[in-house]
Scaffold this active site. Structure first.
Site, PDB file in Angstrom:
ATOM      1  N   GLU A 433       0.828  -1.228   0.000  1.00 12.23           N
ATOM      2  CA  GLU A 433       0.000   0.000   0.000  1.00 12.23           C
ATOM      3  C   GLU A 433       0.854   1.267   0.000  1.00 12.23           C
ATOM      4  OE1 GLU A 433      -2.853  -0.331  -0.793  1.00 12.23           O
ATOM      5  OE2 GLU A 433      -3.288  -2.392  -0.239  1.00 12.23           O
ATOM      6  N   GLY A 434       1.961   1.219  -0.713  1.00 15.14           N
ATOM      7  CA  GLY A 434       2.892   2.342  -0.747  1.00 15.14           C
ATOM      8  C   GLY A 434       3.918   2.162   0.337  1.00 15.14           C
TER       9      GLY A 434
END
Length: 580
Positions: A433-434
């Site tokens: 998620e980053g």
């Protein structure tokens, strides 16, 4: 030998005293019917599900893992039944709007639910964790007919969504993706390409899976400006299988009960979500929700590690402690909880867990306020907090799980005591998620410097207000003073980074990781300054009141060393890095 008990007393403390959420709910027409007793009842039911259904499957799911055969994925034994119980309990609908079949409850209560799910069984919760973000994405960007068709399936739990971004050559840089979408005469699209690292890309929990896929149209401009978002169901309405095939699952370090899949899209039918070439804007609605949830994974890991380390330290007897409470009888050896080194670890685990809970729930509370008043300060604060929570919380999840393992000594390194699973499971949250490095860049360069410090100024104002209120409380005045000094340091750091960036454009990138950590420490200081102050509303003989003051004292005693570390690293980042 692994257990979990939802920290309901502390959750209620955060809702009732730290956030004063019931007062805010009464001022919001959407939540006016919600009061504290009902909220507590919801949390108690969530605790029963997490403790009674999910926690017993945690170790078993890790040992058995997922199985792939001829494109089909089987989850660990018990996962399907657990999901059925989750749906029957109405949990997918908790924070969804009533007009879509949801319960219309705040995201704040959903955040508490998510903490419990991740603490009790991270791998299982990976299947459900993305659902609310997908719901928000479709609600905000999908065509009305697409919402009418698929939102009820998500809200009811009849279908689970996925987020399909990553390709072999395109990880963090989604501008490199190659998946193609060809428009069709009936208004649909045909997608061709491959995706990997797709959590829940194939499983046996639901008959249908709704893939949200980033892809390019034939005439799309290059880079991230040419990406569109599509909904691609596993199963079409006529009962036919769509052109989506799982060609394998990853064998991972942790969360082994979560199916991490490689997917092939072979002329798969899908429909556009949002505007052409504006897929990232639509997807970010989903990703921002996911990043808060990933942060809550870190909180869940710290809480589970703290509970199990505390229990073990109370039972394991080794040597005489240098000092012991007067009420403890003298004996040849003491539980290791009395030894100073272990006391420090346990206090840090407790202070970190409870401090993170206050901040994580605050972010969810701000999202509730922002949804119903998009021009409020909450709407500016929530996006600022998101990268801090994602990166700082997940780093603490891994760090504190490692500290907890140390409490177990050699037993912590073997599977019998399961703290090693918590350590393995927690590590992935710093990447997906980053990655945390991307979160740090996003915070400093996009959320602080590019914004000219407006949202960050609002955050500092919140912290300074707490410092002023705490300064009027005798036993909390020292905590408030430390928080005020930290605000001054943060303001000076932002100013200095902005000035140095004028001559060295790479400098903010070098300083960003420690700046984010500094902000995380500042938020914990905010959490504990307020917790100490509002705990005075509890009865004097309430053990929670004494525990809050004890944890606040510990945190602020050890705060200077953490500040010095990150401030020194930010200052030292003036030196350019060599190429290696």
């Amino acid at each position: 030998m692994w257990s979990y008990e939802a920290p309901l007393r502390d959750m209620q403390f955060v809702l009732e005293h730290w956030l004063q959420a019931p007062d805010t709910w009464q001022r919001n027409p959407a939540f006016a019917a919600l009061d504290l007793p009902l909220a507590v009842q919801v949390l108690e039911e969530a605790a029963r599900f997490s403790q009674g259904v999910l926690a017993p499957l945690n170790g078993h799911g890790d040992r058995q893992g997922c199985r792939w055969q001829a494109g089909q994925v089987s989850t660990p034994d018990g996962f399907v039944a657990a999901y059925r119980a989750y749906v029957e309990g109405g949990w997918p609908a908790l924070a969804c709007a009533e007009e879509q079949g949801g319960q219309g409850l705040p995201q704040l209560l959903d955040a508490a639910l998510q903490e419990m799910l991740y603490a009790s069984n991270h791998a299982w919760a990976m299947y459900t964790g993305i659902a609310h973000g997908a719901y928000l994405c479709l609600k905000a960007h999908a065509a009305p007919w697409l919402q009418a068709r698929y939102l009820p399936d998500i809200v009811s739990g009849q279908a689970l969504p996925t987020m399909c971004l990553t390709e072999p050559q395109a990880g963090s840089d989604v501008g490199l993706l190659r998946c193609r979408a060809e428009p069709q005469a009936d208004g649909s699209y045909r997608l061709n390409g491959s995706k990997l690292f797709i959590s829940g890309g194939e499983h046996d929990l639901t008959a249908n899976i709704l893939h949200l896929v980033l892809a390019r149209l034939p005439d799309a401009p290059p880079g991230s400006r040419g990406i569109s978002l599509f909904l691609v169901p596993k199963q079409l309405d006529d009962g036919q299988a769509n052109g989506v095939h799982c060609d394998g699952i990853e064998h991972k370090m942790g969360i082994k009960g979560s199916a991490t899949c490689s997917l092939v899209f072979d002329a798969a039918q899908g429909w556009l979500i949002g505007d052409v070439n504006r897929g990232l804007a639509a997807m970010f609605v989903m990703m921002n929700s996911a990043r808060l949830h990933v942060g809550l994974q870190g909180l869940g890991h710290v809480e589970a590690a703290w509970q199990n380390a505390r229990q073990y330290a109370a039972e394991r007897v080794q040597m005489r402690a240098p000092s012991r409470p007067e009420e403890v009888a003298a004996q040849a050896a003491d539980p290791i909880r009395y030894h100073p080194a272990m006391r420090r670890v346990l206090l840090e685990l407790r202070a970190t867990s409870e401090g993170m809970r206050a901040i994580g729930y605050w972010a969810a509370h701000l999202l509730d306020q922002a949804e119903h008043d998009p021009h409020s300060s909450a709407a500016q604060l929530a996006p600022l907090l998101t990268p801090i929570i994602k990166a700082f919380f997940t780093e603490q999840g891994f760090r504190q799980a490692s500290h907890a393992l140390q409490v177990f000594g050699g037993y912590g390194y073997v599977t019998e005591f399961a703290i090693e699973q918590t350590l393995r499971d927690s590590r992935i949250a710093m990447i997906y998620e980053g990655s945390n490095e991307i979160q740090a860049n996003d915070l400093l360069l996009r959320k602080v410097l590019a914004d000219e410090g407006r949202a960050f100024g609002l955050l500092l104002a919140e912290l300074r207000t707490e410092a002023a209120q705490g300064g009027e409380c005798g036993e909390c005045a020292g905590f408030a003073q430390a928080l005020g000094s930290l605000c001054d340091a943060l303001a000076s750091v932002v100013e200095a980074i902005g000035e140095r960036a004028l001559d060295d454009s790479e400098y903010p990138y070098r300083a960003a990781p420690d700046f984010l950590q500094l902000c995380g420490v500042a938020l914990l200081a905010f959490a504990w300054a307020r917790a100490a102050r509002v705990s005075r509303a509890l009865p004097e003989d309430d053990p929670l009141r004494a525990a809050k003051l004890q944890s606040a004292g510990f945190f602020f005693d050890y705060l200077p060393s953490r500040l010095a570390q990150h401030l020194g690293a930010i200052d030292g980042a003036r030196a350019a890095l060599a190429f290696v």
